[in-house]
Design a protein around this motif. Structure first.
Motif, mmCIF file in Angstrom:
data_model
loop_
_atom_site.group_PDB
_atom_site.id
_atom_site.type_symbol
_atom_site.label_atom_id
_atom_site.label_comp_id
_atom_site.label_asym_id
_atom_site.label_seq_id
_atom_site.Cartn_x
_atom_site.Cartn_y
_atom_site.Cartn_z
ATOM 1 N N UNK A 1 36.842 38.225 43.834
ATOM 2 C CA UNK A 1 37.243 37.946 45.208
ATOM 3 C C UNK A 1 38.735 37.659 45.297
ATOM 4 N N UNK A 2 39.190 36.820 44.410
ATOM 5 C CA UNK A 2 40.582 36.397 44.476
ATOM 6 C C UNK A 2 41.485 37.170 43.540
ATOM 7 N N UNK A 3 40.883 38.149 42.871
ATOM 8 C CA UNK A 3 41.677 39.018 42.002
ATOM 9 C C UNK A 3 42.525 38.238 41.012
ATOM 10 N N UNK A 4 41.933 37.237 40.415
ATOM 11 C CA UNK A 4 42.636 36.525 39.354
ATOM 12 C C UNK A 4 41.671 36.353 38.167
ATOM 13 N N UNK A 5 42.206 36.135 37.016
ATOM 14 C CA UNK A 5 41.365 36.017 35.829
ATOM 15 C C UNK A 5 40.865 37.383 35.389
ATOM 16 N N UNK A 6 40.362 37.451 34.210
ATOM 17 C CA UNK A 6 39.881 38.719 33.680
ATOM 18 C C UNK A 6 38.455 38.966 34.144
ATOM 19 N N UNK A 7 38.181 40.212 34.439
ATOM 20 C CA UNK A 7 36.808 40.587 34.751
ATOM 21 C C UNK A 7 36.625 42.068 34.418
ATOM 22 N N UNK A 8 35.583 42.342 33.709
ATOM 23 C CA UNK A 8 35.328 43.704 33.242
ATOM 24 C C UNK A 8 35.137 44.650 34.430
ATOM 25 N N UNK A 9 35.608 45.865 34.193
ATOM 26 C CA UNK A 9 35.540 46.848 35.278
ATOM 27 C C UNK A 9 34.105 47.049 35.770
ATOM 28 N N UNK A 10 33.179 47.102 34.837
ATOM 29 C CA UNK A 10 31.779 47.340 35.214
ATOM 30 C C UNK A 10 31.220 46.195 36.064
ATOM 31 N N UNK A 11 31.466 44.976 35.608
ATOM 32 C CA UNK A 11 30.958 43.837 36.370
ATOM 33 C C UNK A 11 31.613 43.778 37.738
#
Lengths: 329, 329
Positions: free
Chosen positions: A22-32
């Motif tokens: 939502x806030x576009x911060x921190x790492x998050x895998x493309x799939x998730x």
DNA sequence: TTGTACGCGTTATCAC
DNA sequence: GTGATAACGCGTACAA
């Protein structure tokens, strides 16, 4: 209303992850990320601004306080402000103070209660004390202030120019309508006009007034021509008053601009529609609103601002209540 | 900013107790109440509306959506709304839609995101679909609606009356300016006028227009007198258009109201200031705003309302762009 | 890269 | 009468 938890459940992740995409911060895998995004779509999720505001102690709201939106000068201001802040995702919490300190205080109170991130105030409270303890930026509009950032028309120069243009057009016995004492911009114009006329070699009178309401203005207009029947030029404190003067002059059978010239102040929309149309000093209301909003946003972002006080130019709009310039002068 | 916890600490009680005195519910001993109250005073405490809103899923905010506050008809509406809701402790979240569906949707979105308890909308979206899924009351203003509560002037009857008054005053070849098709109130007036003229024995023309902007209106005014030069009466779709027609007629050297009569619609403040002042059909904008606010508040409180659709009277304001009634008719 | 747990300031539901 | 405490929905250390 779907919550972040619902989204998390559907996407099979934790709320933290949802928050991250939502806030576009921190790492998050493309799939998730994809999973989360489709879950959002599916649930038609949109974050709860109130919860956000509570946590961050900051809303997306800006407080706008006006004396009275019913006064034709202010809608333009308001639009300028709105158009500018809207681009940045901010919205308006709006109120009219009617120049009543209690109302003003009350609105400021609700502004902070609602976590507004900034305030734009066009009220005429010279004390400023209402704004002293605020931890958020405040910009004064249509009003000068030593202590606070502000955006205003150059009333002094506007007043000078009005006087100058009128003298240039041949008026010899000018009456200045001095606006309400508690309204600073009105006093600035008055000072400017006074300055110029003092240095010039024309006679002039000064008449005090106490409000900008049209019904009251009618009375002063009447009084003006009774007290100073030889007036051949009127510098009105704003267009509303100028309109009243114009009407009264017409009623008395005076020829405009031949016998009496009139110059208003503000250039509210209706001024060009009058007959004869009103010569006036234009304040760029819409631009002033935008400018104030820009300034406020910069302040909120703690960006560097070269100038806390932005003075907007006031320009003479020549219409039909003033004569042609006398060339041989 | 002092919180409820601070107050509790100072008063030597729990937050629950503070909450109780705050909301005046539940039992609390007189002595402890006093202690709490003095603690509040001392800390200058005032409850955080955002936290309240989060928990209760209800704010003290009402959304107001207008087409454009810059159009002189709307400030009055807005003031009416504000004055009424303010008495009940509600505040305004405010926006202009510019009749753009995206903007309208966007504002509705922020309204619900901010937990507003009700919405007043004066936009001209006939689809109403934007409001379908809302769980809060909506009142349409200056607009009829089958599905939603609404407050509006009686445009049909207003149109009829305008036509009647003009015929009564002797116009024989009347031009009706048909307002923008997407603006329902404009169509109602048009229908009313059309009805009356159809039944009467005067000739009439109909000319379409597509907006209420003054600059555009000027063009139609020009076109009007070019296309129908023998027009001796104009029923304008609102005062802005009427003003443009008045100006054009004057420019063409037509004598008003002798050669051409003009009747506007709305009675915006400037109409009485024009020269000649504009005869028009008055819509009680301020009262309409108040009425809409009253209705909304009742709806929010789930009080019984006899009538979901309140139709306000539209009255003929006789000024200088119409002639005296011909007695021998 | 993701999840757990806590806090933001209130109100309401229970116990006591 | 009063006090813990769990929500309300979200963001963020911190742990994993």
């Amino acid at each position: 209303m779907a919550t972040i938890r619902d989204v998390a459940k559907v996407a099979g992740v934790s709320v933290a992850t949802v928050s991250r995409v939502l806030n576009e911060n921190g790492y998050v895998h493309e799939d998730t990320r994809k999973r989360v995004e489709t879950a959002m779509e599916e649930l038609n999720y949109s974050p709860n601004e109130v919860a956000r505001s509570l946590y961050k102690k900051k809303s997306k709201l800006i407080g706008l306080l006006l004396p009275d939106i019913t006064n034709p000068f202010f809608p333009q201001l308001a639009r300028g402000v709105e158009d500018e802040i809207q681009k940045e995702g901010f919205r308006l919490l709006f109120g009219n103070s009617d120049e009543q300190p209690e109302k003003e205080l009350d609105y400021i109170h609700t502004f902070v209660q609602n976590n507004v991130v900034g305030i734009i105030s066009a009220t005429n409270d010279r004390s400023d004390t209402n704004y002293k303890d605020l931890s958020i930026p405040v910009v004064f509009l249509d009003q000068t202030s030593k202590d606070y950032p502000s955006v205003y028309g150059d009333g002094r120069e506007g007043g000078r120019t009005a006087a100058k243009e009128m003298v240039k057009r041949g008026s010899k016995r000018i009456t200045i309508l001095k606006g309400p004492a508690h309204i600073q911009p009105a006093q600035d114009r008055f000072q400017g006009a006074l300055e110029y006329l003092s240095e010039s070699n024309v006679d002039f009178y000064v008449m005090g007034t106490t409000s900008f309401a049209f019904e009251e203005a009618k009375k002063w207009a009447k009084e003006l021509f009774e007290t100073y029947p030889d007036t051949d030029g009127v510098l009105a404190s704003n267009d509303i008053v100028a309109t009243a003067v114009l009407h009264e002059a017409l009623r008395l059978g005076k020829s405009i601009p031949k016998e009496v010239q009139i110059i208003g102040f503000d250039d509210i929309p209706q001024s060009s529609l009058l007959f004869p149309s009103l010569s006036t000093m234009r304040q760029p209301a819409y631009e002033m609103g935008k400018e104030a909003a820009c300034l406020l946003i910069k302040l909120m972002r703690k960006e560097y601002v070269e100038q806390n006080h932005v003075e907007m130019p006031v320009t003479f709009i020549e219409r039909e209540t003033t004569r042609e310039v006398e060339v041989n002068e």
